[in-house]
Write a protein that holds these residues in place. Structure first.
Motif, PDB file in Angstrom:
ATOM      1  N   ILE A  12      26.591   6.989  -3.629  1.00 14.72           N
ATOM      2  CA  ILE A  12      24.984   6.823  -3.054  1.00 14.72           C
ATOM      3  C   ILE A  12      24.563   6.087  -2.288  1.00 14.72           C
ATOM      4  N   SER A  13      23.582   6.558  -1.504  1.00 14.00           N
ATOM      5  CA  SER A  13      22.796   6.158   0.004  1.00 14.00           C
ATOM      6  C   SER A  13      21.812   5.926  -0.496  1.00 14.00           C
ATOM      7  N   LEU A  14      21.987   4.283   0.171  1.00 15.46           N
ATOM      8  CA  LEU A  14      20.629   3.488   0.419  1.00 15.46           C
ATOM      9  C   LEU A  14      19.744   4.019   1.125  1.00 15.46           C
ATOM     10  N   SER A  15      19.784   4.345   2.299  1.00 15.32           N
ATOM     11  CA  SER A  15      19.060   4.494   4.317  1.00 15.32           C
ATOM     12  C   SER A  15      19.021   6.029   4.405  1.00 15.32           C
ATOM     13  N   PRO A  16      17.588   6.223   4.267  1.00  9.02           N
ATOM     14  CA  PRO A  16      18.189   7.793   5.372  1.00  9.02           C
ATOM     15  C   PRO A  16      19.085   7.751   6.084  1.00  9.02           C
ATOM     16  N   HIS A  17      19.203   7.285   7.233  1.00  7.82           N
ATOM     17  CA  HIS A  17      20.753   7.529   7.867  1.00  7.82           C
ATOM     18  C   HIS A  17      22.012   7.635   7.567  1.00  7.82           C
ATOM     19  N   MET A  18      21.997   6.586   6.306  1.00 10.39           N
ATOM     20  CA  MET A  18      23.141   6.563   5.624  1.00 10.39           C
ATOM     21  C   MET A  18      23.764   8.301   5.180  1.00 10.39           C
ATOM     22  N   THR A  19      22.778   9.023   4.808  1.00 10.73           N
ATOM     23  CA  THR A  19      22.451  10.166   3.544  1.00 10.73           C
ATOM     24  C   THR A  19      23.192  10.874   4.899  1.00 10.73           C
ATOM     25  N   GLU A  20      22.247  10.658   5.677  1.00  8.75           N
ATOM     26  CA  GLU A  20      22.825  11.653   7.554  1.00  8.75           C
ATOM     27  C   GLU A  20      23.991  11.775   7.648  1.00  8.75           C
ATOM     28  N   ALA A  51      15.846   5.040  -4.628  1.00 11.16           N
ATOM     29  CA  ALA A  51      15.448   3.620  -4.240  1.00 11.16           C
ATOM     30  C   ALA A  51      14.433   4.118  -2.709  1.00 11.16           C
ATOM     31  N   ASN A  52      13.478   2.897  -2.280  1.00 17.05           N
ATOM     32  CA  ASN A  52      12.287   3.366  -1.783  1.00 17.05           C
ATOM     33  C   ASN A  52      11.797   2.346  -0.917  1.00 17.05           C
ATOM     34  N   HIS A  53      11.014   1.895  -0.152  1.00 14.98           N
ATOM     35  CA  HIS A  53      10.649   1.276   0.836  1.00 14.98           C
ATOM     36  C   HIS A  53      10.356  -0.140   0.038  1.00 14.98           C
ATOM     37  N   ARG A  54       9.877   0.121  -0.817  1.00 15.86           N
ATOM     38  CA  ARG A  54       9.593  -1.019  -1.975  1.00 15.86           C
ATOM     39  C   ARG A  54      10.419  -2.174  -2.739  1.00 15.86           C
ATOM     40  N   GLY A  55      11.803  -0.874  -2.421  1.00 16.43           N
ATOM     41  CA  GLY A  55      13.304  -2.022  -3.377  1.00 16.43           C
ATOM     42  C   GLY A  55      14.592  -0.829  -3.486  1.00 16.43           C
ATOM     43  N   ILE A  56      15.353  -1.211  -4.380  1.00 17.40           N
ATOM     44  CA  ILE A  56      16.154  -0.359  -5.136  1.00 17.40           C
ATOM     45  C   ILE A  56      15.667  -0.218  -6.720  1.00 17.40           C
ATOM     46  N   LYS A  57      15.972   0.792  -7.520  1.00 17.42           N
ATOM     47  CA  LYS A  57      16.178   0.521  -8.844  1.00 17.42           C
ATOM     48  C   LYS A  57      17.861   0.215  -9.110  1.00 17.42           C
ATOM     49  N   LEU A  58      17.827  -1.165  -9.140  1.00 11.85           N
ATOM     50  CA  LEU A  58      18.929  -1.687  -9.082  1.00 11.85           C
ATOM     51  C   LEU A  58      19.917  -0.937 -10.999  1.00 11.85           C
ATOM     52  N   GLU A  59      18.620  -1.363 -12.215  1.00  8.62           N
ATOM     53  CA  GLU A  59      19.161  -0.638 -13.468  1.00  8.62           C
ATOM     54  C   GLU A  59      19.827   0.595 -12.748  1.00  8.62           C
ATOM     55  N   ARG A  60      18.958   1.485 -13.058  1.00  7.17           N
ATOM     56  CA  ARG A  60      19.277   3.642 -12.715  1.00  7.17           C
ATOM     57  C   ARG A  60      21.303   3.867 -11.804  1.00  7.17           C
ATOM     58  N   ILE A  61      21.447   2.568 -10.707  1.00  5.08           N
ATOM     59  CA  ILE A  61      22.037   2.519  -9.951  1.00  5.08           C
ATOM     60  C   ILE A  61      23.433   2.559 -10.880  1.00  5.08           C
ATOM     61  N   VAL A  62      23.047   1.050 -11.238  1.00  6.02           N
ATOM     62  CA  VAL A  62      24.362   0.621 -12.166  1.00  6.02           C
ATOM     63  C   VAL A  62      24.874   2.051 -12.635  1.00  6.02           C
ATOM     64  N   ALA A  63      23.836   2.426 -13.317  1.00  6.00           N
ATOM     65  CA  ALA A  63      24.021   3.219 -15.110  1.00  6.00           C
ATOM     66  C   ALA A  63      24.734   4.489 -14.499  1.00  6.00           C
ATOM     67  N   LEU A  64      24.306   4.666 -12.912  1.00  6.40           N
ATOM     68  CA  LEU A  64      25.073   5.998 -11.947  1.00  6.40           C
ATOM     69  C   LEU A  64      26.662   6.099 -11.690  1.00  6.40           C
ATOM     70  N   LYS A  65      27.557   4.047 -12.113  1.00  7.15           N
ATOM     71  CA  LYS A  65      28.623   4.624 -12.119  1.00  7.15           C
ATOM     72  C   LYS A  65      29.042   4.739 -10.490  1.00  7.15           C
ATOM     73  N   PRO A  66      28.387   5.037  -9.302  1.00 10.32           N
ATOM     74  CA  PRO A  66      29.114   5.098  -8.287  1.00 10.32           C
ATOM     75  C   PRO A  66      30.564   4.043  -7.530  1.00 10.32           C
ATOM     76  N   ASP A  67      31.161   4.747  -6.964  1.00  8.74           N
ATOM     77  CA  ASP A  67      32.464   4.749  -6.575  1.00  8.74           C
ATOM     78  C   ASP A  67      32.249   4.135  -5.242  1.00  8.74           C
ATOM     79  N   LEU A  68      31.353   4.371  -4.242  1.00  8.21           N
ATOM     80  CA  LEU A  68      30.816   3.819  -3.114  1.00  8.21           C
ATOM     81  C   LEU A  68      29.591   4.187  -3.338  1.00  8.21           C
ATOM     82  N   ILE A  69      28.793   2.787  -2.193  1.00  2.00           N
ATOM     83  CA  ILE A  69      27.695   2.584  -2.116  1.00  2.00           C
ATOM     84  C   ILE A  69      27.253   2.176  -0.539  1.00  2.00           C
ATOM     85  N   LEU A  70      26.194   3.395  -0.033  1.00  2.00           N
ATOM     86  CA  LEU A  70      25.752   3.036   1.551  1.00  2.00           C
ATOM     87  C   LEU A  70      24.410   2.368   1.639  1.00  2.00           C
ATOM     88  N   ALA A  71      25.170   1.645   2.552  1.00  2.88           N
ATOM     89  CA  ALA A  71      23.589   0.367   2.648  1.00  2.88           C
ATOM     90  C   ALA A  71      23.201  -0.020   4.241  1.00  2.88           C
TER      91      ALA A  71
END
Length: 264
Positions: A12-20, A51-71
């Motif tokens: 999961i990427s929490l920043s546009p530039h990290m996605t790229e 996620a967006n400029h207002r914050g992140i969807k914490l519960e949804r991220i947890v539910a997706l069970k990522p093994d790597l988060i880019l921030a």
């Protein structure tokens, strides 16, 4: 955070530039969700938004069970990020503050791919092109510039903070280089006093000749029609496309130098 010993499978990427950067590093097929404005490459548009400029969807991220988060260290909410770390998620932060760090980050992310080869090649290509541009412009005459990040309020950036490094490669001299605030709020009058030879803005800042017309005869950049809109995604995101921003900015600064020579 140390390098991974095994490839990631759910990212999961929490920043546009990290996605790229993830795509550049060979992690594109592992991405399952991203933040708003993750729009490059086109494949990123298909990712779920958590996620967006207002914050992140914490519960949804947890539910997706990522093994790597880019921030992004300075762009994501620290409280929520701390919670994710407390829950045991592997979080890798982007802390790019210099142009060479883009290649370093790509290589770092490549350690989480099935093979690091794509990341290594992307980093190598970036370093070579950056070195070529740096060499080409390292002895160019300085040009005084103003970079307008936003219009209301009018915000710019001091040296040492992204993306002033782009302008420095091209021989740009920041009129607000020594500001105590990293991203100071300024007035048009302060810009006039500092006499920029060129003004840069992005489409988000509504920077164009029209908003500066009241200062005709008082700012060299306006008098010489050296007010330009640059691609904000290239300039504001520390990714391989930063090279495109360098070329764009350098070309504009060269127009100022040519005008100087023509009037000497």
């Amino acid at each position: 955070m140390s390098f991974a010993t095994q490839p990631a499978t759910r990212v999961i990427s929490l920043s546009p530039h990290m996605t790229e950067l993830a795509y550049a590093a060979g992690l594109g097929d592992k991405l399952i969700a991203a933040t708003d404005y993750s729009d490059y490459p086109k494949a990123a548009l298909e990712l779920e938004r958590v996620a967006n400029h207002r914050g992140i969807k914490l519960e949804r991220i947890v539910a997706l069970k990522p093994d790597l988060i880019l921030a992004w260290k300075s762009g994501n909410p620290p409280r929520e990020m701390a919670k994710l770390e407390q829950l045991g998620f592997n979080v890798v932060y982007s802390t790019s503050k210099a142009l060479p760090a883009i290649a370093d980050t790509i290589e770092r992310l490549g350690q989480y791919a099935d093979s690091p080869r794509q990341a290594q090649q992307a980093a190598k290509d970036y370093r070579e092109k950056l070195a070529q541009l740096t060499q080409k412009y390292q002895n160019q005459e300085k040009v005084r510039y103003f970079y307008q990040i936003s219009a209301a309020p009018m915000i710019t950036v001091a040296d040492g903070h992204w993306p002033t490094q782009v302008f420095q490669v091209c021989g740009g001299e920041n009129i607000f280089a020594t500001s105590k605030a990293p991203y100071p709020q300024v007035s048009q009058e302060q810009v006039v006093i500092r006499q920029p030879e060129i003004i840069f803005g992005t489409s988000h800042a509504n920077t164009n000749v029209d908003i500066w017309q009241d200062w005709q005869g008082k700012i060299p950049a306006v008098d010489n029609r050296q007010v330009f809109t640059v691609n904000s995604d290239w300039l504001n995101r520390p990714t391989p496309r930063t090279l495109k921003a360098i070329k764009q900015v350098c070309d504009h600064l060269d127009t100022v130098r040519k005008q100087r020579r023509a009037t000497q």
